[in-house]
Design a protein around this motif. Structure first.
Motif, PDB file in Angstrom:
ATOM      1  N   HIS A   1     -89.902 -60.016 -81.304  1.00 53.04           N
ATOM      2  CA  HIS A   1     -90.197 -61.155 -80.431  1.00 53.04           C
ATOM      3  C   HIS A   1     -91.676 -61.530 -80.444  1.00 53.04           C
ATOM      4  O   HIS A   1     -92.125 -62.291 -79.587  1.00 53.04           O
ATOM      5  CB  HIS A   1     -89.748 -60.850 -78.996  1.00 53.04           C
ATOM      6  CG  HIS A   1     -88.260 -60.784 -78.835  1.00 53.04           C
ATOM      7  ND1 HIS A   1     -87.535 -59.638 -79.097  1.00 53.04           N
ATOM      8  CD2 HIS A   1     -87.354 -61.724 -78.461  1.00 53.04           C
ATOM      9  CE1 HIS A   1     -86.255 -59.869 -78.865  1.00 53.04           C
ATOM     10  NE2 HIS A   1     -86.118 -61.118 -78.482  1.00 53.04           N
ATOM     11  N   ASN A   2     -92.425 -60.991 -81.410  1.00 54.25           N
ATOM     12  CA  ASN A   2     -93.836 -61.357 -81.559  1.00 54.25           C
ATOM     13  C   ASN A   2     -94.638 -61.065 -80.291  1.00 54.25           C
ATOM     14  O   ASN A   2     -95.447 -61.872 -79.828  1.00 54.25           O
ATOM     15  CB  ASN A   2     -93.964 -62.838 -81.927  1.00 54.25           C
ATOM     16  CG  ASN A   2     -95.257 -63.126 -82.668  1.00 54.25           C
ATOM     17  OD1 ASN A   2     -95.842 -62.246 -83.294  1.00 54.25           O
ATOM     18  ND2 ASN A   2     -95.712 -64.366 -82.592  1.00 54.25           N
ATOM     19  N   ILE A   3     -94.403 -59.882 -79.714  1.00 56.10           N
ATOM     20  CA  ILE A   3     -95.088 -59.432 -78.505  1.00 56.10           C
ATOM     21  C   ILE A   3     -96.096 -58.356 -78.889  1.00 56.10           C
ATOM     22  O   ILE A   3     -95.800 -57.483 -79.713  1.00 56.10           O
ATOM     23  CB  ILE A   3     -94.079 -58.845 -77.489  1.00 56.10           C
ATOM     24  CG1 ILE A   3     -93.010 -59.879 -77.116  1.00 56.10           C
ATOM     25  CG2 ILE A   3     -94.792 -58.342 -76.243  1.00 56.10           C
ATOM     26  CD1 ILE A   3     -91.835 -59.285 -76.349  1.00 56.10           C
ATOM     27  N   VAL A   4     -97.277 -58.394 -78.291  1.00 56.07           N
ATOM     28  CA  VAL A   4     -98.278 -57.354 -78.525  1.00 56.07           C
ATOM     29  C   VAL A   4     -98.037 -56.219 -77.530  1.00 56.07           C
ATOM     30  O   VAL A   4     -98.176 -56.416 -76.321  1.00 56.07           O
ATOM     31  CB  VAL A   4     -99.704 -57.904 -78.359  1.00 56.07           C
ATOM     32  CG1 VAL A   4    -100.728 -56.793 -78.580  1.00 56.07           C
ATOM     33  CG2 VAL A   4     -99.952 -59.062 -79.319  1.00 56.07           C
ATOM     34  N   PRO A   5     -97.667 -55.008 -78.003  1.00 52.91           N
ATOM     35  CA  PRO A   5     -97.377 -53.902 -77.089  1.00 52.91           C
ATOM     36  C   PRO A   5     -98.605 -53.035 -76.816  1.00 52.91           C
ATOM     37  O   PRO A   5     -99.384 -52.727 -77.716  1.00 52.91           O
ATOM     38  CB  PRO A   5     -96.310 -53.105 -77.841  1.00 52.91           C
ATOM     39  CG  PRO A   5     -96.662 -53.312 -79.290  1.00 52.91           C
ATOM     40  CD  PRO A   5     -97.286 -54.685 -79.398  1.00 52.91           C
TER      41      PRO A   5
ATOM     42  N   GLU B   1     -83.040 -56.752 -70.662  1.00 55.38           N
ATOM     43  CA  GLU B   1     -82.311 -57.664 -69.789  1.00 55.38           C
ATOM     44  C   GLU B   1     -83.115 -58.930 -69.500  1.00 55.38           C
ATOM     45  O   GLU B   1     -82.538 -60.014 -69.383  1.00 55.38           O
ATOM     46  CB  GLU B   1     -81.927 -56.947 -68.495  1.00 55.38           C
ATOM     47  CG  GLU B   1     -80.905 -55.841 -68.726  1.00 55.38           C
ATOM     48  CD  GLU B   1     -80.408 -55.203 -67.439  1.00 55.38           C
ATOM     49  OE1 GLU B   1     -81.050 -55.412 -66.382  1.00 55.38           O
ATOM     50  OE2 GLU B   1     -79.388 -54.495 -67.497  1.00 55.38           O
ATOM     51  N   ALA B   2     -84.435 -58.804 -69.378  1.00 52.17           N
ATOM     52  CA  ALA B   2     -85.259 -59.987 -69.138  1.00 52.17           C
ATOM     53  C   ALA B   2     -85.179 -60.945 -70.326  1.00 52.17           C
ATOM     54  O   ALA B   2     -85.056 -62.167 -70.152  1.00 52.17           O
ATOM     55  CB  ALA B   2     -86.704 -59.577 -68.875  1.00 52.17           C
ATOM     56  N   LEU B   3     -85.229 -60.404 -71.536  1.00 50.17           N
ATOM     57  CA  LEU B   3     -85.144 -61.255 -72.722  1.00 50.17           C
ATOM     58  C   LEU B   3     -83.737 -61.833 -72.879  1.00 50.17           C
ATOM     59  O   LEU B   3     -83.573 -63.006 -73.231  1.00 50.17           O
ATOM     60  CB  LEU B   3     -85.532 -60.451 -73.963  1.00 50.17           C
ATOM     61  CG  LEU B   3     -86.990 -59.971 -74.015  1.00 50.17           C
ATOM     62  CD1 LEU B   3     -87.208 -59.055 -75.214  1.00 50.17           C
ATOM     63  CD2 LEU B   3     -87.952 -61.156 -74.067  1.00 50.17           C
ATOM     64  N   ALA B   4     -82.724 -61.016 -72.602  1.00 54.99           N
ATOM     65  CA  ALA B   4     -81.343 -61.494 -72.723  1.00 54.99           C
ATOM     66  C   ALA B   4     -81.039 -62.590 -71.706  1.00 54.99           C
ATOM     67  O   ALA B   4     -80.192 -63.463 -71.953  1.00 54.99           O
ATOM     68  CB  ALA B   4     -80.371 -60.334 -72.547  1.00 54.99           C
ATOM     69  N   ALA B   5     -81.731 -62.550 -70.555  1.00 54.01           N
ATOM     70  CA  ALA B   5     -81.514 -63.559 -69.516  1.00 54.01           C
ATOM     71  C   ALA B   5     -82.211 -64.874 -69.833  1.00 54.01           C
ATOM     72  O   ALA B   5     -82.077 -65.839 -69.074  1.00 54.01           O
ATOM     73  CB  ALA B   5     -81.996 -63.031 -68.169  1.00 54.01           C
ATOM     74  N   GLY B   6     -82.959 -64.912 -70.934  1.00 50.68           N
ATOM     75  CA  GLY B   6     -83.595 -66.153 -71.348  1.00 50.68           C
ATOM     76  C   GLY B   6     -85.041 -66.304 -70.941  1.00 50.68           C
ATOM     77  O   GLY B   6     -85.628 -67.380 -71.135  1.00 50.68           O
ATOM     78  N   ARG B   7     -85.648 -65.246 -70.389  1.00 53.73           N
ATOM     79  CA  ARG B   7     -87.068 -65.341 -70.059  1.00 53.73           C
ATOM     80  C   ARG B   7     -87.873 -65.436 -71.348  1.00 53.73           C
ATOM     81  O   ARG B   7     -87.589 -64.751 -72.331  1.00 53.73           O
ATOM     82  CB  ARG B   7     -87.530 -64.129 -69.249  1.00 53.73           C
ATOM     83  CG  ARG B   7     -86.908 -64.031 -67.878  1.00 53.73           C
ATOM     84  CD  ARG B   7     -87.507 -62.914 -67.045  1.00 53.73           C
ATOM     85  NE  ARG B   7     -88.849 -63.237 -66.584  1.00 53.73           N
ATOM     86  CZ  ARG B   7     -89.363 -62.796 -65.431  1.00 53.73           C
ATOM     87  NH1 ARG B   7     -88.631 -62.033 -64.627  1.00 53.73           N
ATOM     88  NH2 ARG B   7     -90.586 -63.119 -65.078  1.00 53.73           N
ATOM     89  N   LYS B   8     -88.869 -66.284 -71.330  1.00 53.39           N
ATOM     90  CA  LYS B   8     -89.723 -66.434 -72.498  1.00 53.39           C
ATOM     91  C   LYS B   8     -90.464 -65.130 -72.757  1.00 53.39           C
ATOM     92  O   LYS B   8     -91.039 -64.540 -71.845  1.00 53.39           O
ATOM     93  CB  LYS B   8     -90.722 -67.566 -72.264  1.00 53.39           C
ATOM     94  CG  LYS B   8     -91.606 -67.861 -73.463  1.00 53.39           C
ATOM     95  CD  LYS B   8     -92.553 -69.004 -73.162  1.00 53.39           C
ATOM     96  CE  LYS B   8     -93.463 -69.290 -74.352  1.00 53.39           C
ATOM     97  NZ  LYS B   8     -94.398 -70.408 -74.060  1.00 53.39           N
ATOM     98  N   PRO B   9     -90.460 -64.635 -73.999  1.00 52.62           N
ATOM     99  CA  PRO B   9     -91.153 -63.371 -74.283  1.00 52.62           C
ATOM    100  C   PRO B   9     -92.628 -63.454 -73.901  1.00 52.62           C
ATOM    101  O   PRO B   9     -93.271 -64.496 -74.078  1.00 52.62           O
ATOM    102  CB  PRO B   9     -90.981 -63.200 -75.797  1.00 52.62           C
ATOM    103  CG  PRO B   9     -89.758 -63.993 -76.127  1.00 52.62           C
ATOM    104  CD  PRO B   9     -89.775 -65.168 -75.191  1.00 52.62           C
ATOM    105  N   PRO B  10     -93.174 -62.371 -73.380  1.00 50.71           N
ATOM    106  CA  PRO B  10     -94.590 -62.393 -72.999  1.00 50.71           C
ATOM    107  C   PRO B  10     -95.487 -62.328 -74.225  1.00 50.71           C
ATOM    108  O   PRO B  10     -95.059 -61.931 -75.315  1.00 50.71           O
ATOM    109  CB  PRO B  10     -94.733 -61.125 -72.154  1.00 50.71           C
ATOM    110  CG  PRO B  10     -93.735 -60.182 -72.758  1.00 50.71           C
ATOM    111  CD  PRO B  10     -92.560 -61.048 -73.142  1.00 50.71           C
ATOM    112  N   ALA B  11     -96.735 -62.703 -74.040  1.00 50.42           N
ATOM    113  CA  ALA B  11     -97.712 -62.513 -75.106  1.00 50.42           C
ATOM    114  C   ALA B  11     -98.054 -61.042 -75.252  1.00 50.42           C
ATOM    115  O   ALA B  11     -98.223 -60.531 -76.363  1.00 50.42           O
ATOM    116  CB  ALA B  11     -98.976 -63.321 -74.805  1.00 50.42           C
TER     117      ALA B  11
END
Length: 351
Positions: free
Chosen positions: A269-273, A157-167
């Motif tokens: 989304h190029n995020i480090v998990p 939901e955070a990504l769908a709402a347009g929040r920039k993906p975290p590093a």
């Protein structure tokens, strides 16, 4: 002469008498062992001021925080203060000191351990990580009572709402999340009476025939077994069933499917998990190994919560300020040594 039907009734009466005697003998034994009948613990974990409530119903997560600043008082008189931003998330820096818009972010998901239950804002480990890494914006998505399925929904939901993906994305995991993800009976028994939300629908995760993750929204309630509030033996039987369900392999398989989906989203989304273990045991260790097999970072930062230096007893058993400082130190060291080298500066790009 006694007829056959009469003998049958006598045998039946004898069997019922033996069963009743065995039941009351078992009742006496379990009470001697410290078991008690079920008591509806529809008592507030803490009094909340202002407003009287910390949670509100949420259409996809089941429940979420009210925004605002609150003082909570436990039944023992212990007090602490919490602050939620306009989005309902707990703050990680003093209000009025926002990070620069172009700073990269670290999102932390989890339950009450990550939220920082019983702690003032500056004592939570996400706040301490924010202090250690001022060139990043640390966001605390933790909510008491959440499982990993809610973390997945929050992320989507955070990504769908347009929040920039975290590093960097951190999932703070404990094996009790397995039973929360599936809505097992023991979790509903312990949590639902405290939320005071009325009719609520929660995400209930499971697997389809191919082993893929699926979840649906179901009305959640908890119905004690008949007479469980009168007989300790019946309550003990229900508790034994709950423990059997908690230990079933199904919950672990569902959690693995959730981590696969989180890992897929991170790749897209190029995020480090990163998966961080807060409460070590064999099952949690196995889950860390599974996450490593997916290519995710995994780290054990767990502490011994039987040690009085690490909890709030006699007020509450959650990690105290000392434990959170240790969480922040261990997780911060891991991020600094293993994870953040993959991020070129707070305003750079992920390698």
């Amino acid at each position: 002469m006694t007829t056959f039907p009469m003998r049958y009734l006598l045998y039946l009466g004898y069997c019922l008498l033996v069963l009743a005697a065995a039941f009351f003998l078992a009742e006496g034994v379990v009470r001697l062992l410290g078991n008690r009948p079920y008591t509806n613990l529809a008592l507030r974990f803490a009094s909340v001021e202002p407003g009287g409530r910390l949670y509100q119903r949420h259409p996809t997560l089941g429940f979420a925080h009210f925004p605002g600043r609150y003082t909570l008082t436990l039944p023992t008189g212990f007090k602490f203060q919490v602050t939620h931003g306009d989005d309902g998330l707990r703050i990680t820096r003093p209000q009025g000191s926002p990070a620069a818009a172009d700073f990269k972010q670290i999102w932390i998901f989890g339950c009450s351990f990550t939220y920082g239950l019983c702690l003032n804002d500056p004592d939570t480990y996400p706040w301490l990580l924010q202090e250690r890494f001022p060139d990043f914006e640390v966001v605390n998505f933790g909510v008491g009572g959440y499982g990993t399925i809610q973390s997945l929904i929050q992320l989507r939901e955070a990504l769908a709402a347009g929040r920039k993906p975290p590093a960097v994305l951190i999932i703070a995991y404990a094996n009790l999340h397995d039973l929360r993800n599936c809505g097992f009976r023991s979790w509903r028994k312990g949590l639902i009476p405290h939320l005071e939300l009325g009719e609520t629908f929660f995400p209930h995760a499971g697997l389809d025939q191919e082993g893929n993750l699926q979840y649906a929204y179901v009305k959640w309630d908890y119905a004690p077994l008949p007479l469980m509030d009168r007989f300790a033996f019946l309550h003990r039987l229900e508790t034994a069933y709950n423990r059997w369900e908690d230990r079933s392999r199904h919950g672990r398989l569902v959690s693995q499917a959730i981590f696969r989906e989180i890992n897929r989203i991170c790749r897209d989304h190029n995020i480090v998990p990163v998966v961080a273990d807060l409460t070590w045991d064999r099952k949690t260790g196995e889950m860390l190994e599974y996450c490593r097999s997916l290519g995710m970072f995994a780290v054990d930062i767990s502490l011994d919560f039987t040690h009085p230096d690490n909890n709030f007893l006699p007020h509450d058993g959650h990690p105290n300020a000392r434990a959170n400082r240790e969480y922040a130190r261990r997780l911060g060291d891991f991020l600094e040594e293993r994870v953040l080298p993959q991020v070129v500066g707070a305003r750079g790009e992920i390698k």
